[in-house]
Write an enzyme that holds these catalytic residues in place. Sequence first.
Site, PDB file in Angstrom:
ATOM      1  N   ALA A   1       0.856  -1.191   0.000  1.00 45.88           N
ATOM      2  CA  ALA A   1       0.000   0.000   0.000  1.00 45.88           C
ATOM      3  C   ALA A   1       0.889   1.237   0.000  1.00 45.88           C
ATOM      4  O   ALA A   1       1.939   1.255   0.632  1.00 45.88           O
ATOM      5  CB  ALA A   1      -0.899   0.011   1.228  1.00 45.88           C
TER       6      ALA A   1
ATOM      7  N   LEU B   1      -1.415  -5.479   4.658  1.00 46.68           N
ATOM      8  CA  LEU B   1      -0.389  -5.924   3.721  1.00 46.68           C
ATOM      9  C   LEU B   1       0.953  -5.923   4.445  1.00 46.68           C
ATOM     10  O   LEU B   1       1.111  -5.282   5.480  1.00 46.68           O
ATOM     11  CB  LEU B   1      -0.320  -4.984   2.509  1.00 46.68           C
ATOM     12  CG  LEU B   1      -1.582  -4.934   1.654  1.00 46.68           C
ATOM     13  CD1 LEU B   1      -1.487  -3.798   0.650  1.00 46.68           C
ATOM     14  CD2 LEU B   1      -1.799  -6.254   0.956  1.00 46.68           C
ATOM     15  N   SER B   2       1.929  -6.628   3.892  1.00 45.97           N
ATOM     16  CA  SER B   2       3.222  -6.699   4.574  1.00 45.97           C
ATOM     17  C   SER B   2       3.949  -5.361   4.580  1.00 45.97           C
ATOM     18  O   SER B   2       4.754  -5.100   5.467  1.00 45.97           O
ATOM     19  CB  SER B   2       4.101  -7.776   3.942  1.00 45.97           C
ATOM     20  OG  SER B   2       4.350  -7.477   2.593  1.00 45.97           O
ATOM     21  N   GLU B   3       3.672  -4.493   3.607  1.00 44.78           N
ATOM     22  CA  GLU B   3       4.331  -3.185   3.539  1.00 44.78           C
ATOM     23  C   GLU B   3       3.315  -2.088   3.236  1.00 44.78           C
ATOM     24  O   GLU B   3       2.440  -2.263   2.394  1.00 44.78           O
ATOM     25  CB  GLU B   3       5.404  -3.172   2.439  1.00 44.78           C
ATOM     26  CG  GLU B   3       6.511  -4.172   2.643  1.00 44.78           C
ATOM     27  CD  GLU B   3       7.336  -3.931   3.892  1.00 44.78           C
ATOM     28  OE1 GLU B   3       7.448  -2.767   4.321  1.00 44.78           O
ATOM     29  OE2 GLU B   3       7.875  -4.907   4.429  1.00 44.78           O
ATOM     30  N   THR B   4       3.459  -0.965   3.930  1.00 41.41           N
ATOM     31  CA  THR B   4       2.681   0.234   3.646  1.00 41.41           C
ATOM     32  C   THR B   4       3.632   1.414   3.700  1.00 41.41           C
ATOM     33  O   THR B   4       4.335   1.599   4.695  1.00 41.41           O
ATOM     34  CB  THR B   4       1.546   0.433   4.665  1.00 41.41           C
ATOM     35  OG1 THR B   4       0.691  -0.710   4.640  1.00 41.41           O
ATOM     36  CG2 THR B   4       0.726   1.671   4.349  1.00 41.41           C
TER      37      THR B   4
END
Length: 67
Positions: free
Chosen positions: A22, A44-47
Amino acid sequence: MSQKVVQIDSFTDKPFAGNPAAVCLMSKPAEPSWMQLVAREMNLSETAFLYTIDDGINFAGLPQPKK
């Protein structure tokens, strides 16, 4: 409050491949606690949080360049 958030496919040049992440496009820095809530909501794993500065774009949470 309205916040623009886009989901991208990172580490790939093909749609629906790679790792989803994101990206929040902001007009100014935000409080870390708020950013954590947004990241949790995105699930999500990354933002990433981006905002504009005089010389370009900065990742939220990183120090701004000295002038």
